[in-house]
Motif scaffolding. Structure first.
Motif, PDB file in Angstrom:
ATOM      1  N   LEU A  19     125.468  -1.161  45.980  1.00  0.00           N
ATOM      2  CA  LEU A  19     125.344  -2.613  45.991  1.00  0.00           C
ATOM      3  C   LEU A  19     126.459  -3.280  45.201  1.00  0.00           C
ATOM      4  N   HIS A  48     132.421  -4.404  46.616  1.00  0.00           N
ATOM      5  CA  HIS A  48     132.950  -5.753  46.799  1.00  0.00           C
ATOM      6  C   HIS A  48     133.981  -5.767  47.911  1.00  0.00           C
ATOM      7  N   GLU A  92     135.440  -6.874  51.735  1.00  0.00           N
ATOM      8  CA  GLU A  92     135.421  -8.136  52.480  1.00  0.00           C
ATOM      9  C   GLU A  92     134.163  -8.248  53.319  1.00  0.00           C
ATOM     10  N   GLY A  94     131.243  -6.866  52.674  1.00  0.00           N
ATOM     11  CA  GLY A  94     130.106  -7.066  51.797  1.00  0.00           C
ATOM     12  C   GLY A  94     129.954  -8.511  51.361  1.00  0.00           C
ATOM     13  N   GLN A  95     131.062  -9.195  51.139  1.00  0.00           N
ATOM     14  CA  GLN A  95     131.004 -10.588  50.694  1.00  0.00           C
ATOM     15  C   GLN A  95     130.472 -11.504  51.787  1.00  0.00           C
ATOM     16  N   ASN A 113     128.251 -10.585  54.072  1.00  0.00           N
ATOM     17  CA  ASN A 113     126.979 -10.064  54.540  1.00  0.00           C
ATOM     18  C   ASN A 113     125.833 -10.634  53.701  1.00  0.00           C
ATOM     19  N   PRO A 114     125.020 -11.536  54.273  1.00  0.00           N
ATOM     20  CA  PRO A 114     123.934 -12.130  53.479  1.00  0.00           C
ATOM     21  C   PRO A 114     122.879 -11.118  53.044  1.00  0.00           C
ATOM     22  N   LEU A 125     123.435  -7.987  52.173  1.00  0.00           N
ATOM     23  CA  LEU A 125     123.979  -7.301  51.000  1.00  0.00           C
ATOM     24  C   LEU A 125     123.860  -8.186  49.771  1.00  0.00           C
ATOM     25  N   LYS A 126     124.134  -9.482  49.913  1.00  0.00           N
ATOM     26  CA  LYS A 126     123.976 -10.405  48.786  1.00  0.00           C
ATOM     27  C   LYS A 126     122.521 -10.430  48.306  1.00  0.00           C
ATOM     28  N   TYR A 127     121.577 -10.437  49.256  1.00  0.00           N
ATOM     29  CA  TYR A 127     120.153 -10.425  48.907  1.00  0.00           C
ATOM     30  C   TYR A 127     119.802  -9.142  48.146  1.00  0.00           C
ATOM     31  N   GLN A 151     121.738  -7.274  46.399  1.00  0.00           N
ATOM     32  CA  GLN A 151     122.364  -7.267  45.081  1.00  0.00           C
ATOM     33  C   GLN A 151     121.535  -8.028  44.050  1.00  0.00           C
ATOM     34  N   HIS A 152     120.674  -8.924  44.499  1.00  0.00           N
ATOM     35  CA  HIS A 152     119.844  -9.704  43.589  1.00  0.00           C
ATOM     36  C   HIS A 152     118.458  -9.091  43.362  1.00  0.00           C
TER      37      HIS A 152
END
Length: 115
Positions: free
Chosen positions: A8, A11, A13, A15-16, A18-19, A21-23, A25-26
């Motif tokens: 996770l 970083h 391109e 991954g940035q 991809n919503p 992946l962002k979810y 990561q949180h």
């Protein structure tokens, strides 16, 4: 089933943008580990058999098999295994729902319930 939360931190391109992946990561590592452990033994067995079939399975007592691949092909194999796991999990839930519904009421021969 094991989940590697280290991925996770990627970083790239892709991954940035991809919503999902962002979810992910949180999410806390505990939540991710709990979800990863939730697969039933039946699902784990089917995924294992599927991956072995994709990779090729020779009897270990007669062969010393080593498989070499590149990062992209390995990522595709893992993605396939993950999608198979998701699909199987959904089908397992459907099977359990159908079993519970069938147990709670009976259907007559013409397809209408007796209630």
């Amino acid at each position: 089933m094991v989940f590697n939360p280290d991925f996770l931190g990627t970083h790239s391109e892709e991954g940035q943008a991809n919503p999902l992946l962002k979810y992910l990561q949180h999410q806390s590592p505990e939540v991710l580990a709990r979800v990863a452990r939730s697969a039933s033994p039946e699902i784990k067995q089917i995924i294992s058999q599927n991956v072995q079939g994709l990779v090729g399975m020779l009897p270990s007592e007669h062969f010393n098999v080593q498989i070499t691949t590149d990062r992209e092909n390995l990522a595709g194999l893992l993605a396939s295994a993950m999608m198979t796991g998701y699909f199987l999990s959904q089908m397992e839930q459907r099977m359990q729902l159908e079993a519970s519904l069938t147990g709670s009421f009976s259907l007559s021969k013409d397809g209408k319930d007796d209630a």
